[in-house]
Design an enzyme around this catalytic site. Structure first.
Site, PDB file in Angstrom:
ATOM      1  CG  HIS A  21       0.365   6.269  -0.607  1.00 48.23           C
ATOM      2  ND1 HIS A  21      -0.836   6.793  -1.017  1.00 48.23           N
ATOM      3  CD2 HIS A  21       0.126   5.729   0.623  1.00 48.23           C
ATOM      4  CE1 HIS A  21      -1.758   6.573  -0.079  1.00 48.23           C
ATOM      5  NE2 HIS A  21      -1.205   5.919   0.905  1.00 48.23           N
ATOM      6  CG  HIS A  55      -1.605   1.256   1.534  1.00 45.10           C
ATOM      7  ND1 HIS A  55      -2.932   1.492   1.254  1.00 45.10           N
ATOM      8  CD2 HIS A  55      -1.140   2.401   2.093  1.00 45.10           C
ATOM      9  CE1 HIS A  55      -3.252   2.713   1.628  1.00 45.10           C
ATOM     10  NE2 HIS A  55      -2.177   3.292   2.149  1.00 45.10           N
ATOM     11  CD  GLU A  56       2.344   3.566   3.872  1.00 41.06           C
ATOM     12  OE1 GLU A  56       2.676   4.633   3.344  1.00 41.06           O
ATOM     13  OE2 GLU A  56       1.365   3.458   4.636  1.00 41.06           O
ATOM     14  CG  ASP A 114      -6.492   0.393   0.701  1.00 39.35           C
ATOM     15  OD1 ASP A 114      -5.398   0.352   1.279  1.00 39.35           O
ATOM     16  OD2 ASP A 114      -7.547   0.788   1.251  1.00 39.35           O
ATOM     17  CD  GLU A 172      -4.341   6.594   2.534  1.00 37.68           C
ATOM     18  OE1 GLU A 172      -4.043   5.397   2.699  1.00 37.68           O
ATOM     19  OE2 GLU A 172      -3.500   7.503   2.483  1.00 37.68           O
TER      20      GLU A 172
HETATM   21 ZN   LIG Z   1      -1.974   5.285   2.739  1.00 39.28          ZN
END
Ligand SMILES: [Zn+2]
Length: 494
Positions: free
Chosen positions: A353, A349-350, A436, A432
């Site tokens: 980004h 997930h990070e 995901d 976000e």
């Molecule tokens: Zn996040």
């Protein structure tokens, strides 16, 4: 002697007489009060309207925290994750009877924590309501009593009497002024910070820091504020004063360089003053994280574990760094709370980004924000009536630049700021979901779902937040929405 009289005067008496050039609505007639002279009343009105609206939202969230029923939607969603996990485990263990003590189902874990999570949320929102009421009251009273002009006079006096400064030494006087108001701000906010840390966080089992650590942190951050903030402000003011008509362009360039400078020194020199960063020990987790980074061509140079547990048992993970020199930091608390598979899904997930350009977009938005703010500031900082409305005697000479800046951000820019931060909150939730999805596409959907549930329950996150409250305040979508979105993606894939 500092001027001890209240500098505030009724706004009607201040119109006319002042000559000022340029700016928004520059054509003010002799006898009518211009928009500027209304700025004090408008600022107070705006502050109060925002206060009332935010309290209404707080009230809604408070009622959500008072619910005693475990939220239905979360129940059905998490039950599905449990069912998935159970199926997976059965396949993995080759039908060999589960001799290992099985982990409690996630739903049960969440249900067990539901009461604590509600009570933590309730304590936080009650405290937040008191703190923001105090803040609003303080700003309005300070505005009405002319706190800023008073503090400026005190700073001029101190500078002249003890350090031999003259009116010409505006920047030096500004530094005294900022020192004084920072100290006042630190003192007035201290009771609230102490109560939050040693009252609420301790009561709910999160706080791990001692009073000694708390105060040494405070002293360190104040020292850093003066060490970095002082030269920063001095340079900024110099640029505004010497930049001429297009000073905002130079300020913009300066802010850019300063942001890059801070992004470089903060993780390397400043954060280690507060925490210990140690390389993640060799092992399968390390190998797997490097493999994941390789797969996404993320130039991971260093992988740290930080002792977040020194202050709080809240958990986290983040990454930083420029170009080909990236680092990932895992909180020791996170490593205790979730499995290795889940850590990888969270890092998926990070890294999403980063891969999707969210980090860069945020940086660019910040730069545009500064550009716009300083451009508008350049258009109206000569409006002497604005300063007069806030109790600054503009007839006796020029208005100190720092005061012009503070008033600008407190008045004209405040509504822009509110709207913009709302838009950015919406954008952040969008990011976000996208991050995901990125992790789901890497095949880690299930691990991300269970990992998020675990982090949520360990941190006592809100399980049934009010939809309006979360829309206004939450930078991350509520848990049940994130899980739901991931399940939709799984369905499409299947
Ligand atoms: Zn996040």
């Amino acid at each position: 002697m500092p001027n001890l009289e209240l500098p505030w005067k009724p706004i009607y008496t201040q119109s006319g007489g002042f000559n000022w050039d340029g700016g928004i609505g520059s054509k003010s007639s002799e006898n009518e009060p211009s928009l500027w002279s209304w700025s004090l009343s408008l600022t107070i009105a705006f502050t109060l309207v925002v206060y009332v609206l935010e309290k209404l939202l707080d009230g809604r969230q408070k009622r959500a925290y008072q619910q005693t029923q475990f939220p239905k939607q979360l129940e059905t969603t998490v039950a599905k994750i449990d069912a998935q996990g159970y199926k997976q485990k059965k396949e993995d263990s080759d039908a060999a009877d589960a001799a290992t003590p099985a982990e409690k189902p996630l739903l049960q874990q969440l249900q067990d924590k539901f009461k604590s999570s509600q009570s933590y949320g309730l304590d936080k929102i009650n405290f937040g309501m008191i703190a923001s009421t105090y803040d609003t009251l303080e700003s309005v009273v300070f505005l009405l009593l002319g706190f800023l002009p008073y503090m400026w006079d005190v700073s001029v006096h101190l500078g002249q009497v003890y350090l031999g400064y003259t009116q010409e030494d505006e920047i030096k006087i500004t530094l005294i002024f900022l020192l004084l108001i920072t100290l006042v701000g630190t003192v007035t906010s201290l009771p609230f910070e102490l109560y939050s840390t040693f009252g609420i966080e301790r009561k709910h089992g999160f706080n791990k820091q001692t009073y000694g650590l708390f105060f040494s942190d405070k002293v360190k951050s104040l020292a850093l504020t003066f060490l970095i903030g002082g030269p920063f402000v001095a340079l900024l003011l110099k640029i505004i004063q010497m930049g001429g008509e297009y000073f905002y362009l130079y300020v913009w360039a300066f802010m850019f360089v300063f942001s890059v400078f801070m992004m470089t020194i903060v993780p390397v020199f400043i954060m280690p003053l507060f925490n210990k960063y140690e390389p993640l020990p060799d092992g399968t987790l390390k190998t797997r994280i490097y493999e994941l980074a390789d797969k996404l061509s993320y130039p991971l140079k260093k992988l740290f574990v930080v002792d977040g547990s020194k202050r709080s048992s809240h958990s986290n993970a983040y990454m930083y760094g420029f170009g080909s020199n990236k680092r990932i930091v895992l909180f020791d608390t996170l490593m205790e709370q979730v499995s290795d598979d889940e850590i990888l899904a969270i890092l998926g997930h990070e890294l999403g980004h980063w891969k999707l350009g969210h980090t860069l977009t945020n940086f660019c938005v910040t730069q545009v924000y500064f550009g716009a703010a300083f451009y508008f500031f350049s258009q109206c900082y000569t409006a002497k009536e604005l300063y007069a409305a806030f109790g600054f005697d503009s007839q006796s000479g020029s208005i100190p630049t720092v005061i012009a800046l503070m008033l600008f951000f407190q008045t004209l820019w405040a509504p822009v700021d509110k709207v913009l931060s709302f838009v950015l909150t919406i954008f952040s939730r969008h990011c976000e979901f996208a991050a995901d999805e990125f992790s789901v596409k890497l095949g880690m959907s299930q691990m991300l779902q269970s990992g998020l549930c675990k982090i949520h329950l360990e941190n006592l996150g809100a399980m049934c937040p009010d939809p309006w409250y979360s829309m206004y305040h939450y930078s991350h979508p509520p848990l049940v929405e994130r899980l739901g979105a991931m399940m939709e993606l799984d369905k499409k894939k299947a």
